[in-house]
Design a protein around this motif. Structure first.
Motif, PDB file in Angstrom:
ATOM      1  N   UNK A 146       0.835  -1.196   0.000  1.00  0.00           N
ATOM      2  CA  UNK A 146       0.000   0.000   0.000  1.00  0.00           C
ATOM      3  C   UNK A 146       0.874   1.251   0.000  1.00  0.00           C
ATOM      4  N   UNK A 147       1.834   1.303   0.897  1.00  0.00           N
ATOM      5  CA  UNK A 147       2.738   2.448   0.994  1.00  0.00           C
ATOM      6  C   UNK A 147       3.599   2.542  -0.265  1.00  0.00           C
ATOM      7  N   UNK A 148       4.032   1.397  -0.787  1.00  0.00           N
ATOM      8  CA  UNK A 148       4.813   1.381  -2.013  1.00  0.00           C
ATOM      9  C   UNK A 148       4.038   1.955  -3.188  1.00  0.00           C
ATOM     10  N   UNK A 149       2.734   1.703  -3.208  1.00  0.00           N
ATOM     11  CA  UNK A 149       1.895   2.240  -4.274  1.00  0.00           C
ATOM     12  C   UNK A 149       1.855   3.764  -4.210  1.00  0.00           C
ATOM     13  N   UNK A 150       1.769   4.321  -3.001  1.00  0.00           N
ATOM     14  CA  UNK A 150       1.787   5.791  -2.863  1.00  0.00           C
ATOM     15  C   UNK A 150       3.073   6.372  -3.402  1.00  0.00           C
ATOM     16  N   UNK A 151       4.200   5.818  -2.926  1.00  0.00           N
ATOM     17  CA  UNK A 151       5.481   6.399  -3.294  1.00  0.00           C
ATOM     18  C   UNK A 151       5.860   6.108  -4.747  1.00  0.00           C
ATOM     19  N   UNK A 152       5.375   5.002  -5.290  1.00  0.00           N
ATOM     20  CA  UNK A 152       5.574   4.759  -6.719  1.00  0.00           C
ATOM     21  C   UNK A 152       4.842   5.822  -7.528  1.00  0.00           C
ATOM     22  N   UNK A 153       3.648   6.174  -7.088  1.00  0.00           N
ATOM     23  CA  UNK A 153       2.849   7.158  -7.818  1.00  0.00           C
ATOM     24  C   UNK A 153       3.538   8.520  -7.860  1.00  0.00           C
ATOM     25  N   UNK A 154       4.263   8.875  -6.808  1.00  0.00           N
ATOM     26  CA  UNK A 154       4.911  10.191  -6.815  1.00  0.00           C
ATOM     27  C   UNK A 154       6.366  10.123  -7.282  1.00  0.00           C
ATOM     28  N   UNK A 169       7.509   9.753 -10.267  1.00  0.00           N
ATOM     29  CA  UNK A 169       7.721  10.306 -11.599  1.00  0.00           C
ATOM     30  C   UNK A 169       7.672  11.835 -11.541  1.00  0.00           C
ATOM     31  N   UNK A 170       8.559  12.478 -12.296  1.00  0.00           N
ATOM     32  CA  UNK A 170       8.637  13.940 -12.305  1.00  0.00           C
ATOM     33  C   UNK A 170       7.332  14.579 -12.780  1.00  0.00           C
ATOM     34  N   UNK A 171       6.724  14.013 -13.815  1.00  0.00           N
ATOM     35  CA  UNK A 171       5.469  14.556 -14.340  1.00  0.00           C
ATOM     36  C   UNK A 171       4.361  14.468 -13.306  1.00  0.00           C
ATOM     37  N   UNK A 172       4.277  13.338 -12.592  1.00  0.00           N
ATOM     38  CA  UNK A 172       3.241  13.186 -11.575  1.00  0.00           C
ATOM     39  C   UNK A 172       3.476  14.141 -10.408  1.00  0.00           C
ATOM     40  N   UNK A 173       4.728  14.386 -10.058  1.00  0.00           N
ATOM     41  CA  UNK A 173       5.020  15.365  -9.012  1.00  0.00           C
ATOM     42  C   UNK A 173       4.572  16.758  -9.451  1.00  0.00           C
ATOM     43  N   UNK A 174       4.796  17.093 -10.704  1.00  0.00           N
ATOM     44  CA  UNK A 174       4.369  18.390 -11.226  1.00  0.00           C
ATOM     45  C   UNK A 174       2.851  18.488 -11.235  1.00  0.00           C
ATOM     46  N   UNK A 234      -0.987   9.539 -16.323  1.00  0.00           N
ATOM     47  CA  UNK A 234      -0.416   9.905 -15.026  1.00  0.00           C
ATOM     48  C   UNK A 234      -1.517  10.148 -13.996  1.00  0.00           C
ATOM     49  N   UNK A 235      -2.625  10.743 -14.419  1.00  0.00           N
ATOM     50  CA  UNK A 235      -3.754  10.950 -13.504  1.00  0.00           C
ATOM     51  C   UNK A 235      -4.358   9.612 -13.087  1.00  0.00           C
ATOM     52  N   UNK A 236      -4.378   8.655 -13.992  1.00  0.00           N
ATOM     53  CA  UNK A 236      -4.883   7.314 -13.658  1.00  0.00           C
ATOM     54  C   UNK A 236      -4.014   6.671 -12.587  1.00  0.00           C
ATOM     55  N   UNK A 237      -2.696   6.782 -12.727  1.00  0.00           N
ATOM     56  CA  UNK A 237      -1.787   6.214 -11.723  1.00  0.00           C
ATOM     57  C   UNK A 237      -2.005   6.891 -10.378  1.00  0.00           C
ATOM     58  N   UNK A 287      -4.709   8.422  -9.346  1.00  0.00           N
ATOM     59  CA  UNK A 287      -6.047   8.084  -8.844  1.00  0.00           C
ATOM     60  C   UNK A 287      -6.070   6.673  -8.254  1.00  0.00           C
ATOM     61  N   UNK A 288      -5.413   5.718  -8.908  1.00  0.00           N
ATOM     62  CA  UNK A 288      -5.374   4.345  -8.397  1.00  0.00           C
ATOM     63  C   UNK A 288      -4.592   4.244  -7.092  1.00  0.00           C
ATOM     64  N   UNK A 289      -3.629   5.133  -6.901  1.00  0.00           N
ATOM     65  CA  UNK A 289      -2.863   5.144  -5.658  1.00  0.00           C
ATOM     66  C   UNK A 289      -3.621   5.858  -4.538  1.00  0.00           C
ATOM     67  N   UNK A 290      -4.721   6.505  -4.874  1.00  0.00           N
ATOM     68  CA  UNK A 290      -5.512   7.186  -3.861  1.00  0.00           C
ATOM     69  C   UNK A 290      -5.041   8.592  -3.560  1.00  0.00           C
ATOM     70  N   UNK A 291      -4.191   9.171  -4.403  1.00  0.00           N
ATOM     71  CA  UNK A 291      -3.684  10.520  -4.167  1.00  0.00           C
ATOM     72  C   UNK A 291      -4.565  11.602  -4.783  1.00  0.00           C
ATOM     73  N   UNK A 292      -5.411  11.222  -5.744  1.00  0.00           N
ATOM     74  CA  UNK A 292      -6.213  12.179  -6.499  1.00  0.00           C
ATOM     75  C   UNK A 292      -7.639  11.655  -6.607  1.00  0.00           C
ATOM     76  N   UNK A 293      -8.600  12.567  -6.565  1.00  0.00           N
ATOM     77  CA  UNK A 293      -9.997  12.207  -6.812  1.00  0.00           C
ATOM     78  C   UNK A 293     -10.454  12.842  -8.117  1.00  0.00           C
ATOM     79  N   UNK A 294     -11.475  12.267  -8.714  1.00  0.00           N
ATOM     80  CA  UNK A 294     -12.020  12.793  -9.963  1.00  0.00           C
ATOM     81  C   UNK A 294     -13.495  13.116  -9.752  1.00  0.00           C
ATOM     82  N   UNK A 295     -13.904  14.274 -10.276  1.00  0.00           N
ATOM     83  CA  UNK A 295     -15.300  14.704 -10.200  1.00  0.00           C
ATOM     84  C   UNK A 295     -15.750  15.020 -11.621  1.00  0.00           C
ATOM     85  N   UNK A 296     -16.880  14.448 -12.004  1.00  0.00           N
ATOM     86  CA  UNK A 296     -17.377  14.647 -13.358  1.00  0.00           C
ATOM     87  C   UNK A 296     -18.392  15.791 -13.366  1.00  0.00           C
ATOM     88  N   UNK A 297     -18.205  16.686 -14.345  1.00  0.00           N
ATOM     89  CA  UNK A 297     -19.148  17.791 -14.543  1.00  0.00           C
ATOM     90  C   UNK A 297     -19.417  17.876 -16.038  1.00  0.00           C
TER      91      UNK A 297
END
Length: 133
Positions: A34-42, A44-49, A78-81, A83-93
């Motif tokens: 679980x923790x590895x998934x968080x840190x894997x998600x961040x 990448x330079x693009x995901x950090x940006x 990158x947003x999918x990665x 979101x799957x790690x639980x760092x980002x939420x998506x809202x549809x409008x």
């Protein structure tokens, strides 16, 4: 067996890891995954940006594409990665999807980083060399 059925079986057997820090004195390999998934998600330079831009406010893919100068498919991946790690939420409008940070997961990451500091394991380690005097 059809490909769709194989994906269903994989999801049943290996569920996605949700956000949040599991509470226990000793971490199991699943919790470290679980923790590895968080840190894997961040990692990448693009995901950090992307996380930096989302810290200002929620944004859609086209805004992030304009800020980063990257392709729409790259940003979506990158947003999918994230979101799957639980760092980002998506809202549809309507036809737009807006992404925002999940502050609870970021707080759990900070707690984990504090828990692994030097000397923090004293009293929880099963080895005799780490027991309190």
């Amino acid at each position: 067996m059809r490909r769709a059925r194989l994906f269903e079986l994989a999801r049943e057997k290996f569920p996605r890891i949700g956000p949040g820090w599991p509470v226990a004195p000793h971490s199991t390999p699943l919790r470290f995954a679980h923790v590895g998934q968080w840190f894997h998600a961040i990692s990448d330079h693009t995901r950090m940006t992307i996380l930096e831009f989302l810290s200002q406010r929620e944004r859609c893919v086209s805004e992030l594409q304009e800020c980063l100068g990257a392709g729409q498919s790259d940003i979506s991946y990158h947003l999918k990665v994230l979101r799957e790690a639980g760092l980002v939420t998506a809202r549809r409008e309507s036809r737009w999807r807006y992404y925002a940070l999940r502050p609870d997961t970021l707080a759990h990451m900070a707690v984990f980083a504090q828990r692994i500091g030097p000397g923090k394991h004293v009293g929880t380690c099963p080895l005799t060399c780490c027991r309190e005097p």
